[in-house]
Design an enzyme around this catalytic site. Structure first.
Site, PDB file in Angstrom:
ATOM      1  N   ASN A   9       0.874  -1.174   0.000  1.00 30.07           N
ATOM      2  CA  ASN A   9       0.000   0.000   0.000  1.00 30.07           C
ATOM      3  C   ASN A   9       0.915   1.228   0.000  1.00 30.07           C
ATOM      4  O   ASN A   9       1.477   1.578   1.026  1.00 30.07           O
ATOM      5  CB  ASN A   9      -0.890  -0.011   1.257  1.00 30.07           C
ATOM      6  CG  ASN A   9      -1.708   1.261   1.391  1.00 30.07           C
ATOM      7  OD1 ASN A   9      -1.842   2.028   0.438  1.00 30.07           O
ATOM      8  ND2 ASN A   9      -2.270   1.468   2.582  1.00 30.07           N
ATOM      9  N   TRP A  10       1.031   1.823  -1.164  1.00 24.37           N
ATOM     10  CA  TRP A  10       1.963   2.962  -1.290  1.00 24.37           C
ATOM     11  C   TRP A  10       1.409   4.231  -0.662  1.00 24.37           C
ATOM     12  O   TRP A  10       2.130   5.221  -0.509  1.00 24.37           O
ATOM     13  CB  TRP A  10       2.259   3.242  -2.760  1.00 24.37           C
ATOM     14  CG  TRP A  10       3.023   2.167  -3.479  1.00 24.37           C
ATOM     15  CD1 TRP A  10       3.509   0.985  -2.968  1.00 24.37           C
ATOM     16  CD2 TRP A  10       3.395   2.174  -4.871  1.00 24.37           C
ATOM     17  NE1 TRP A  10       4.143   0.261  -3.947  1.00 24.37           N
ATOM     18  CE2 TRP A  10       4.091   0.972  -5.128  1.00 24.37           C
ATOM     19  CE3 TRP A  10       3.207   3.066  -5.915  1.00 24.37           C
ATOM     20  CZ2 TRP A  10       4.599   0.650  -6.390  1.00 24.37           C
ATOM     21  CZ3 TRP A  10       3.713   2.755  -7.185  1.00 24.37           C
ATOM     22  CH2 TRP A  10       4.403   1.559  -7.410  1.00 24.37           C
ATOM     23  N   LYS A  11       0.119   4.227  -0.363  1.00 22.56           N
ATOM     24  CA  LYS A  11      -0.545   5.425   0.177  1.00 22.56           C
ATOM     25  C   LYS A  11      -0.317   6.618  -0.776  1.00 22.56           C
ATOM     26  O   LYS A  11      -0.177   6.402  -1.989  1.00 22.56           O
ATOM     27  CB  LYS A  11      -0.061   5.722   1.595  1.00 22.56           C
ATOM     28  CG  LYS A  11      -0.083   4.483   2.476  1.00 22.56           C
ATOM     29  CD  LYS A  11       0.049   4.777   3.926  1.00 22.56           C
ATOM     30  CE  LYS A  11       0.213   3.481   4.688  1.00 22.56           C
ATOM     31  NZ  LYS A  11       0.033   3.621   6.116  1.00 22.56           N
ATOM     32  N   HIS A  96      -9.465   1.131   4.700  1.00 22.06           N
ATOM     33  CA  HIS A  96      -8.196   1.296   5.416  1.00 22.06           C
ATOM     34  C   HIS A  96      -8.426   2.220   6.611  1.00 22.06           C
ATOM     35  O   HIS A  96      -9.232   3.160   6.532  1.00 22.06           O
ATOM     36  CB  HIS A  96      -7.135   1.877   4.475  1.00 22.06           C
ATOM     37  CG  HIS A  96      -5.756   1.835   5.056  1.00 22.06           C
ATOM     38  ND1 HIS A  96      -5.315   2.779   5.960  1.00 22.06           N
ATOM     39  CD2 HIS A  96      -4.745   0.951   4.897  1.00 22.06           C
ATOM     40  CE1 HIS A  96      -4.076   2.471   6.324  1.00 22.06           C
ATOM     41  NE2 HIS A  96      -3.709   1.370   5.689  1.00 22.06           N
ATOM     42  N   GLU A  98      -6.811   4.602   7.789  1.00 22.27           N
ATOM     43  CA  GLU A  98      -6.613   6.038   7.518  1.00 22.27           C
ATOM     44  C   GLU A  98      -7.864   6.637   6.891  1.00 22.27           C
ATOM     45  O   GLU A  98      -8.239   7.767   7.188  1.00 22.27           O
ATOM     46  CB  GLU A  98      -5.376   6.231   6.615  1.00 22.27           C
ATOM     47  CG  GLU A  98      -4.098   6.005   7.404  1.00 22.27           C
ATOM     48  CD  GLU A  98      -2.915   5.527   6.569  1.00 22.27           C
ATOM     49  OE1 GLU A  98      -2.942   5.641   5.336  1.00 22.27           O
ATOM     50  OE2 GLU A  98      -1.945   5.022   7.185  1.00 22.27           O
ATOM     51  N   GLU A 167      -5.626  -5.226  10.345  1.00 22.67           N
ATOM     52  CA  GLU A 167      -4.562  -4.254  10.584  1.00 22.67           C
ATOM     53  C   GLU A 167      -4.824  -3.540  11.903  1.00 22.67           C
ATOM     54  O   GLU A 167      -5.657  -2.608  11.952  1.00 22.67           O
ATOM     55  CB  GLU A 167      -4.540  -3.211   9.469  1.00 22.67           C
ATOM     56  CG  GLU A 167      -4.274  -3.786   8.099  1.00 22.67           C
ATOM     57  CD  GLU A 167      -3.665  -2.740   7.178  1.00 22.67           C
ATOM     58  OE1 GLU A 167      -2.541  -2.959   6.730  1.00 22.67           O
ATOM     59  OE2 GLU A 167      -4.294  -1.695   6.949  1.00 22.67           O
ATOM     60  N   GLY A 173       2.363   1.940  10.675  1.00 21.02           N
ATOM     61  CA  GLY A 173       3.313   3.041  10.545  1.00 21.02           C
ATOM     62  C   GLY A 173       4.001   3.414  11.855  1.00 21.02           C
ATOM     63  O   GLY A 173       4.648   4.455  11.938  1.00 21.02           O
ATOM     64  N   SER A 213       3.294  -2.481  10.259  1.00 22.29           N
ATOM     65  CA  SER A 213       4.755  -2.517  10.437  1.00 22.29           C
ATOM     66  C   SER A 213       5.363  -3.878  10.111  1.00 22.29           C
ATOM     67  O   SER A 213       6.305  -4.327  10.766  1.00 22.29           O
ATOM     68  CB  SER A 213       5.127  -2.065  11.856  1.00 22.29           C
ATOM     69  OG  SER A 213       4.698  -0.728  12.068  1.00 22.29           O
ATOM     70  N   GLY A 235       4.875   1.143   4.600  1.00 21.63           N
ATOM     71  CA  GLY A 235       6.218   1.704   4.453  1.00 21.63           C
ATOM     72  C   GLY A 235       7.194   0.824   3.688  1.00 21.63           C
ATOM     73  O   GLY A 235       7.887   1.294   2.766  1.00 21.63           O
TER      74      GLY A 235
HETATM   75  C1  PEP Z   1      -0.787   0.023   5.974  1.00 22.53           C
HETATM   76  O1  PEP Z   1      -0.820   1.211   5.710  1.00 22.53           O
HETATM   77  O2  PEP Z   1      -1.700  -0.708   5.579  1.00 22.53           O
HETATM   78  C2  PEP Z   1       0.336  -0.495   6.754  1.00 22.53           C
HETATM   79  C3  PEP Z   1       0.277  -1.704   7.220  1.00 22.53           C
HETATM   80  O3  PEP Z   1       1.399   0.392   6.939  1.00 22.53           O
HETATM   81  P1  PEP Z   1       2.833   0.014   7.589  1.00 22.53           P
HETATM   82  O4  PEP Z   1       3.277  -1.284   6.988  1.00 22.53           O
HETATM   83  O5  PEP Z   1       3.696   1.155   7.220  1.00 22.53           O
HETATM   84  O6  PEP Z   1       2.597  -0.113   9.066  1.00 22.53           O
END
Ligand code: PEP
Length: 250
Positions: A9-11, A96, A98, A167, A173, A213, A235
């Site tokens: 997921n590049w966001k 998601h 966010e 998640e 993050g 993460s 990330g």
């Molecule tokens: C995500 O945004 O779905 C995610 C898991 O981010 P990260 O791996 O950076 O925690």
């Protein structure tokens, strides 16, 4: 059928040229490799068509990170599931944390998004997970149960097309990962909830990803758990060097 999937997921990161070179770099790195998982990259809307045209989409699936909750029409700034499908993308990340937190996505907006994604042949990667206070108060099972209900209007056949991403919001993050045991515990719970609704076969076939993460160091332990079928990676999906070892963790 249950699949192993590693999805990035590049966001809201990368310019078009940076995104293209990241996607092409991954495509190159995977050439000639026999993988034990499907690979997906979740890119910004603006990048989808160019990326889908410049990689081997049989090897790397392309995902959008959201879609509109309406089919078409006077919804300025929105991007429909049909438009996403027309780019060559095959997946869409929905719900998601966010988007739930920053853009106030609720059951009311998510249910039509899931339906429209499916109607347009996209695979929804449906994200669920609790915030830190809910985990600390032992509410995490109830939270995911409630979020899963947004999918339970679906027929069993349509539910079979969904990928779930668990998640925990406190792990996204932050560098704090759920332990493999914590992930296994809640993934097994999610699978039981699905079995209760749709029966054991549907539950057994469902792909449930962990996200939060995930990195080259912890991926092996996580995907070794019987109910963890891969990951949704933020990330660490922004560089081939970090993403590749996660793909190779199976
Ligand atoms: C995500 O945004 O779905 C995610 C898991 O981010 P990260 O791996 O950076 O925690």
């Amino acid at each position: 059928m249950r699949k192993n999937i590693i999805a990035g997921n590049w966001k809201m990161n990368t310019s078009l040229s940076e995104g293209l070179s990241l996607a092409k770099g991954l495509n190159e790195a995977l050439k000639g490799k026999t993988l034990k998982c499907d690979v997906v990259i979740g890119a910004p809307f603006t990048h989808l068509a160019s990326i889908a045209a410049s990689i081997d989409t049989n090897k790397i699936g392309v995902a959008a990170q959201n879609c509109a909750n309406k089919a078409q029409g006077a919804f300025t700034g929105e991007v429909s599931a049909a438009m996403i499908a027309s780019t060559g993308a095959r997946y869409v990340i929905l719900g998601h944390s966010e988007r739930r937190q920053l853009y106030h996505e609720t059951s009311e907006t998510l249910k039509p998004k899931v339906r429209l994604a499916l109607e347009n042949g996209l695979t929804p990667i449906f994200c669920i997970g609790e915030v830190l206070s809910e985990r600390e108060n032992g509410m995490h099972f109830q939270v995911v149960d409630k979020q899963m209900e947004d999918l339970f209007d679906l027929s069993s056949e349509d539910f079979g097309k969904i990928v779930i991403a668990y998640e925990p919001v406190w792990a996204i993050g932050t560098g704090k990962t759920a332990t493999a045991e914590q992930a296994q515990e809640i993934h097994a719970h999610i699978r039981r909830v699905i079995a209760h609704k749709y029966g054991p076969e549907r539950a057994n076939d469902c792909t449930i990803l962990y996200g939060g993460s995930m990195n080259a160091e912890n991926a092996k332990d996580l995907v070794a758990k019987p109910d963890v079928d891969g990951g949704l990676i933020g990330g660490a999906s922004l560089s081939v060097e970090k993403f590749l070892p996660i793909i190779e963790a199976f």
